[in-house]
Design an enzyme around this catalytic site. Structure first.
Site, short mmCIF file in Angstrom:
data_model
loop_
_atom_site.label_atom_id
_atom_site.label_comp_id
_atom_site.label_asym_id
_atom_site.label_seq_id
_atom_site.Cartn_x
_atom_site.Cartn_y
_atom_site.Cartn_z
N LYS A 99 -37.43 -66.48 57.99
CA LYS A 99 -37.07 -66.34 56.57
C LYS A 99 -35.75 -67.06 56.34
O LYS A 99 -34.69 -66.60 56.73
CB LYS A 99 -36.92 -64.85 56.20
CG LYS A 99 -37.23 -64.63 54.76
CD LYS A 99 -36.18 -64.12 53.80
CE LYS A 99 -34.80 -64.39 53.58
NZ LYS A 99 -34.45 -65.36 52.55
N GLY A 112 -25.69 -64.26 59.00
CA GLY A 112 -25.37 -64.11 57.59
C GLY A 112 -24.17 -63.21 57.42
O GLY A 112 -23.32 -63.10 58.32
N SER A 113 -24.11 -62.53 56.29
CA SER A 113 -22.92 -61.75 55.96
C SER A 113 -22.91 -60.41 56.71
O SER A 113 -23.95 -59.91 57.14
CB SER A 113 -22.88 -61.50 54.45
OG SER A 113 -24.06 -60.82 54.07
N GLY A 117 -25.99 -57.73 57.71
CA GLY A 117 -26.16 -57.53 59.15
C GLY A 117 -26.08 -56.06 59.53
O GLY A 117 -26.89 -55.57 60.34
N GLU A 148 -25.14 -62.50 63.97
CA GLU A 148 -23.95 -63.36 63.88
C GLU A 148 -23.50 -63.33 62.43
O GLU A 148 -24.25 -63.70 61.54
CB GLU A 148 -24.28 -64.80 64.31
CG GLU A 148 -24.41 -64.98 65.80
CD GLU A 148 -23.17 -64.60 66.58
OE1 GLU A 148 -22.05 -64.62 66.01
OE2 GLU A 148 -23.30 -64.26 67.77
N CYS A 192 -18.97 -70.81 59.17
CA CYS A 192 -18.55 -69.51 59.69
C CYS A 192 -17.35 -69.64 60.61
O CYS A 192 -16.59 -68.71 60.79
CB CYS A 192 -19.70 -68.83 60.40
SG CYS A 192 -20.47 -69.90 61.61
#
Ligand code: NAP
Length: 481
Positions: free
Chosen positions: A173, A226-227, A231, A248, A282
């Site tokens: 996704k 992602g954020s 997460g 991550e 990131c």
């Protein structure tokens, strides 16, 4: 007519359902493409297809799986310019940056294709007479991969390639803001002959599809980038089902600049890490922690350099900084700039949206530098994910180390110094998973483990040999002969 991109489930392109638009953040008048919006039902179908494909795929030899990955890499390589241009148009990063990322995705596929011929297990001498003991790798099963928009090709690649080479089947996704780069990889895998159901692609709202994915019966593991908020939610959901999970997430990465550093290269490294890719890496530097003795000179040099950065449409030659990825991201950046103004005072440069002339239809923000930022101020503590740098003053090396580590995040950390002892002190004491010395804090390769520590990450590392640990398990065998 813009193209419509379908979802890919059980080896077929599924074109049913409503569409969502993928627009160029440098010029929102340009429609990059329409994507079919997957439903939770599509996610269930994708997971079921992946489950059905599992016995065949894991039963194939590692080198045979590797050949499919090599072929996918060759297909991507044959379309290199198109795939890179797609990325610039959907994400906004400059064309040279997009080319670098596509090259990295191709290299990642080739690297893990080679792992198919190694797939090292373990062998150890038994304490018992005539007992042979060894451990072989086995896949985990159906794996869900959820990826962000900021590296829309490399991150899907560094999850897909190790997952597949280990014999897992996947449901991917991608981020809704930039799904085309991941779609291109899936297209390449399809054309390379990945058997039906081995790779599945569902585009659409993370909020809707995420729940369906963690609930999907056959799922055994989730890898998410992602954020932090998403997460943490995923971690809670996955734990209910004892899914293997890898997260991550965000960062607030420091670069320490010592007075003994090569001054000009330190300035370049900080500017590069803070502003390139619009600060949307990131591993970007968002805090420069500068030793008192060179502080004023360093601030002046960074500001002078930041003012000269060329902001614009990343397809144009000479442009160094593209737009924020979408309206929401730009609004977040501008909101943090306002917080910075209130808590810290006016920025040394930048601080505004750029919307004149050719920039009118894009989400452009000036490279912004705040100086004399202190540890408790919001822009020194929260991830902004945009072209905003907070410069902080440190009395000496000890003070700089303390400030650098005094944060819940631990993704990347950097030092600029010519003192070897300090460089090693930093290496042993920095609380982060990715460290650089005399380089920008951002700019990693794929051959070694990637990932953070503290609140930035959870679970085994990605990339390099470490990736094999997340995507495979061991079977240990004791054999009497
Ligand atoms: P995000 O909003 O957390 O989205 C990441 C992915 O999660 C997207 O595919 C998103 O789908 C999906 N998602 C959203 N809600 C979900 C839910 N409830 N369940 C499951 N999936 C859901 O992050 P982003 O804005 O794309 O990326 C920026 C963040 O990623 C930053 O914090 C950055 O630091 C971090 N990042 C970390 C690393 C690393 O390696 N540590 C690398 C790159 C980026 P939609 O797009 O449809 O919302």
């Amino acid at each position: 007519m813009s193209q419509t991109y379908a979802n890919y489930i059980n080896g077929e392109w599924i074109g049913r359902g409503p569409l969502f638009e993928n627009r160029n953040p440098a010029n929102t008048g340009e429609l990059v493409g329409n994507f079919v919006k997957a439903t939770p039902r599509d996610v269930e179908d994708a997971a079921a297809a992946a489950d059905a494909a599992l016995p065949g795929w894991r039963g194939m030899s590692g080198p045979a799986r590797g050949n499919i990955l090599y072929k996918a890499a060759d297909i991507l390589d044959s379309r290199f310019d198109q795939v890179a241009a797609d990325m610039t148009r959907e994400e906004g990063k400059t064309l040279p940056e997009a080319k670098g990322e596509v090259r990295r995705s191709i290299n990642i596929f080739r690297y893990f294709a080679g792992e198919g011929s190694r797939m090292a297990g373990m062998l150890a001498p038994s304490e018992r007479d005539r007992v042979h003991m060894f451990a072989i790798r086995k896949p985990i099963g159906v794996v869900g991969l959820i990826t962000p928009w900021n590296f829309p090709s490399a991150i899907p690649a560094w999850k897909l390639a190790p997952a597949l080479i280990c014999g897992n089947t996947v449901v991917l996704k991608p981020a809704s803001a930039a799904p085309l780069s991941a779609w291109r990889i899936v297209e390449a895998l399809h054309q390379a002959g990945a058997p039906k159901g081995v790779v599945n692609f569902v585009a659409g709202s993370g909020g809707e599809l995420g729940q369906a994915l963690v609930n999907a019966g056959p799922l055994k593991a989730v890898s998410f980038t992602g954020s932090c908020g998403i997460g943490e939610w995923l971690h809670a959901e996955a734990s209910k089902r004892k899914l293997r999970i890898q997260l991550e997430m965000g960062g607030k990465n420091p670069t320490i600049v010592m007075a003994d550093a090569d001054f000009n290269s330190a300035v370049e490294n900080v500017v590069n890490a803070a502003f390139f890719s619009t600060g949307q890496k990131c591993t970007a530097t968002s805090r420069a922690i500068v030793e008192d003795a060179i502080y004023d000179r360093f601030v002046a040099a960074v500001v002078e350099r930041a003012k000269k950065l060329k902001v614009g449409n990343g397809m144009e030659p000479g442009i160094e900084i593209g737009p924020c990825v979408d309206q929401a991201q730009m609004d977040t950046v501008l909101r943090y700039i306002e917080i910075g103004r209130k808590e810290t005072g006016a920025p040394q440069c930048g601080g505004n949206r750029l919307a004149d002339g050719a920039l009118a239809n894009g989400y452009f923000v000036e490279p912004t530098v705040f100086a004399d930022v202190t540890e408790q101020q919001t822009i020194a503590r929260e991830e902004i994910f945009g072209p905003v740098l907070a410069i902080m003053r440190a009395g000496d090396f000890e003070d700089a180390m303390r400030i650098a580590n005094n944060i819940p995040f631990g993704l990347s950390s950097s030092i600029q110094t010519t003192n070897l002892s300090r460089a090693f002190e930093f290496i042993y004491r920095a609380e982060a998973g990715l460290l650089t010395v005399n380089l920008p804090s951002a700019g990693v390769e794929y051959q070694l483990p990637f990932g953070g520590s503290k609140d930035s990450s959870f679970g085994p590392k990605e990339q390099g040999p470490a990736a094999m640990e997340f995507y495979s398990d061991y079977k240990t065998i004791y054999l009497k002969y």
